[in-house]
Enzyme design. Sequence first.
Site, short mmCIF file in Angstrom:
data_model
loop_
_atom_site.label_atom_id
_atom_site.label_comp_id
_atom_site.label_asym_id
_atom_site.label_seq_id
_atom_site.Cartn_x
_atom_site.Cartn_y
_atom_site.Cartn_z
N HIS A 22 -9.29 5.04 -2.26
CA HIS A 22 -9.76 6.66 -2.18
C HIS A 22 -10.92 6.58 -1.72
O HIS A 22 -11.40 6.30 -2.81
CB HIS A 22 -9.21 6.95 -3.13
CG HIS A 22 -7.51 7.34 -3.43
ND1 HIS A 22 -6.40 7.94 -2.87
CD2 HIS A 22 -6.27 5.58 -3.74
CE1 HIS A 22 -5.41 7.60 -3.15
NE2 HIS A 22 -5.27 6.70 -3.32
N HIS A 200 2.08 6.42 -0.82
CA HIS A 200 2.21 6.18 -2.30
C HIS A 200 4.10 6.40 -2.39
O HIS A 200 4.16 7.73 -2.13
CB HIS A 200 1.45 7.08 -2.50
CG HIS A 200 0.11 6.79 -2.92
ND1 HIS A 200 -0.53 6.93 -2.28
CD2 HIS A 200 -1.05 6.59 -4.02
CE1 HIS A 200 -2.26 6.58 -2.06
NE2 HIS A 200 -2.20 6.29 -3.63
N GLU A 203 4.89 4.58 -7.67
CA GLU A 203 3.62 4.27 -8.52
C GLU A 203 4.05 4.88 -9.43
O GLU A 203 4.17 3.94 -10.83
CB GLU A 203 2.51 4.83 -8.33
CG GLU A 203 1.18 5.16 -9.39
CD GLU A 203 0.08 5.62 -8.55
OE1 GLU A 203 0.19 6.90 -8.15
OE2 GLU A 203 -1.28 5.51 -8.98
N ASP A 281 -7.66 0.60 -5.52
CA ASP A 281 -7.33 2.39 -5.29
C ASP A 281 -8.34 3.02 -5.86
O ASP A 281 -8.91 3.66 -4.55
CB ASP A 281 -6.48 2.35 -6.92
CG ASP A 281 -5.41 3.20 -6.16
OD1 ASP A 281 -5.60 4.04 -5.55
OD2 ASP A 281 -4.35 3.78 -7.64
N ASP A 282 -8.85 3.48 -7.03
CA ASP A 282 -9.98 4.64 -7.44
C ASP A 282 -10.78 3.26 -8.41
O ASP A 282 -11.19 4.47 -9.83
CB ASP A 282 -9.47 6.12 -8.01
CG ASP A 282 -8.05 5.81 -7.96
OD1 ASP A 282 -9.03 7.20 -6.63
OD2 ASP A 282 -6.86 6.19 -7.27
N1 ADE Z 1 -5.50 9.72 -5.04
C1 ADE Z 1 -6.59 9.31 -5.83
N2 ADE Z 1 -5.49 8.43 -6.82
C2 ADE Z 1 -4.22 8.29 -6.05
C3 ADE Z 1 -3.35 7.49 -7.04
N3 ADE Z 1 -3.94 6.49 -7.53
N4 ADE Z 1 -1.74 7.98 -6.95
C4 ADE Z 1 -2.03 9.07 -6.04
N5 ADE Z 1 -3.04 10.08 -5.78
C5 ADE Z 1 -3.95 9.18 -5.50
ZN ZN Z 2 -4.49 5.01 -4.26
#
Ligand code: ADE
Ligand code: ZN
Length: 341
Positions: A22, A200, A203, A281-282
């Site tokens: 992201h 997604h 998760e 991911d982030d």
């Molecule tokens: N938006 C940003 N990171 C995310 C994640 N890990 N899961 C769902 N939405 C997201």
């Molecule tokens: Zn994600």
Amino acid sequence: MHDTTALVDIAARMPKAELHLHLEGTLEPEMLLDLARRNAVPVRFSTADEVRQAYEFTGLQSFLDLYYEGIGVMRTAQDFHDLTAAYLRRASADGVRHIEPFFDPQAHTRRGVPFDDVVGGIVSALREGERELGITWRLVMCFLRDLPAIDAFETLGQALPYRDVITAVGLDSSEIGNPPEKFEGVFSLARAEGFQTVSHAGEEGDAGHVRRTLDTLHVSRIDHGVSSMTDPALVERLVAEGIPLTICPLSNVKLGGFASVREHPLREMLDAGIVATLNSDDPAYFGGYLLDNYRAAIEELGLGRDHLHTLARNSFEASFLTAAEKDARLAEVDAFFAQEC
Ligand code: ADE
Ligand code: ZN
């Protein structure tokens, strides 16, 4: 036999793609504070350390609350350019050759930032990155699943003039309480309009979420999908249909899905024949960029050279590159491992 340092070195040098990233999740505290100053946006933090102290997540929602708060400092096309350019520099240092990053336009348009400024800023940096760093790209626009489906339709409408730069649509944000069925219509329209699709799933949701995402949204790959491993019939289906999972171990640990990377099922996924890929991911929030995820998987899961070869191959197999482009990348990967005994 390679020791872990040698394996991390191979992971750094091997050609690979990142498919679950992201862009807004690459906002480092230093840039957050710089942009807050540049745009005169008040924030509750005065130092980068203070921002990092807020990185105590109890689950996906507590992370998302901070993620959306951080996003509030981004206002101009230049901000989106600078964020993307900083990620590209990090990715290049990790030996990444191709990226398919996500962005969340609704997190910006709902604050009054024009859609064109968001896409324009991101794409200008992606084009520079391709020219200067040789990193190729496809861009994925995510709908926020905690907003009404009608808002996703409006966002899809905004994306239609940008089909030359937006390859796929995806679905992110709060999984629990926002099932895939809510977005069946907008995904169907997106496919009819020529977009590829990802989502997604699994998760925080169970294996049923992954199954229903495949059945209702007909996506080409699942982002996360870690809960799939609790359902042997689903694993069989993922393998038989070659549906890739974009796996993010450090993210899953940071958000409480696993006590440590040691508990993560990535290795079992690879051994089962799932087209699993490794991603960050982030990374600003979860303790590392792509190579940090490789390092953790090598050190804590004992991944070996063959696993790395498979992960590199999977990262291109699962991408939205054309068949000819994939063949060229796979040949590069195989050539790299052939000379890397
Ligand atoms: N938006 C940003 N990171 C995310 C994640 N890990 N899961 C769902 N939405 C997201
Ligand atoms: Zn994600």
